[in-house]
Design an enzyme around this catalytic site. Structure first.
Site, PDB file in Angstrom:
ATOM      1  CB  CYS A  91       7.845   2.157  -0.723  1.00 47.41           C
ATOM      2  SG  CYS A  91       7.126   1.400   0.752  1.00 47.41           S
ATOM      3  CB  CYS A  94      10.431  -1.927   0.506  1.00 46.10           C
ATOM      4  SG  CYS A  94       9.231  -1.527  -0.781  1.00 46.10           S
ATOM      5  CB  CYS A 140       4.340  -0.592  -1.206  1.00 46.71           C
ATOM      6  SG  CYS A 140       5.945  -1.142  -1.846  1.00 46.71           S
ATOM      7  CB  CYS A 143       7.006  -3.621   1.880  1.00 48.91           C
ATOM      8  SG  CYS A 143       6.396  -1.918   1.891  1.00 48.91           S
ATOM      9  CB  CYS A 163      -5.409  10.931  -2.283  1.00 44.83           C
ATOM     10  SG  CYS A 163      -5.461  12.173  -1.003  1.00 44.83           S
TER      11      CYS A 163
END
Length: 180
Positions: A91, A94, A140, A143, A163
């Site tokens: 991510c 984070c 995510c 976060c 995607c």
């Protein structure tokens, strides 16, 4: 009226003692990178919570637009679309590991696509009914950053196509993530 003035004065003088303390972020189950680059055991980590202002200061504008404002980068423009190196996609907000290069495939859609997440615990699905469509948005888990969408037109073994926006991800080569 005098009673309300007294009550207001009383509450303001005693508010420090009666106000609850700020609570810690909730702990959530996640998987980090373990030996050999594979998902490690489930660990409990705090959810990452920041204000929009803090995110805007911390993230480049194109990353903020995708992760926090739920934007979509144009097809065929992402820097990770044609990445074929071995490693982990984390991510951009984070650094939580989200997808592995072993699950990446060429979908022909113009965005990096994967048939499975790095660890199911590390992503969340949420119904998205924007733009006149019904889709499953993926976020995510740590976060809450917008990553993209998941569709049921992917290859075996899952039949899913995650995607993603390149701007939501940072690629880490396998040599960088393996625990020594």
């Amino acid at each position: 009226m005098l009673f309300f003035a007294f009550l207001l004065c009383f509450l303001s003088n005693h508010s420090n003692h009666s106000m609850p303390l700020a609570s810690s972020p909730p702990m959530i189950p996640l998987r980090l990178v373990g030996p050999e680059g594979l998902p490690g055991p489930v660990v409990m980590l705090p959810r990452l919570i920041k204000s929009d202002e803090a995110w805007a200061k911390e993230l480049p504008s194109n990353v903020y637009q995708v992760l926090r404002a739920k934007g979509t980068e144009p097809a065929y423009c992402g820097n990770l679309l044609d990445n074929h190196q071995e490693g982990i996609y984390v991510c951009a907000g984070c650094s939580l590991p989200l997808f592995s290069s072993g699950a990446k495939f060429h979908s022909g859609t113009g965005w990096p696509s994967f048939f499975a997440p790095y660890a199911q615990e590390n992503i969340l699905k949420q119904r998205d009914t924007t733009h006149g469509m019904i889709r499953d948005e993926i976020l995510c888990a740590r976060c809450g950053g917008h990553l993209g969408h998941v569709f049921s037109d992917g290859p075996p073994p899952t039949g899913l196509r995650y995607c993603l926006n390149s701007a939501a991800l940072i690629f880490r080569r396998k040599i960088e993530v393996i625990k020594k």
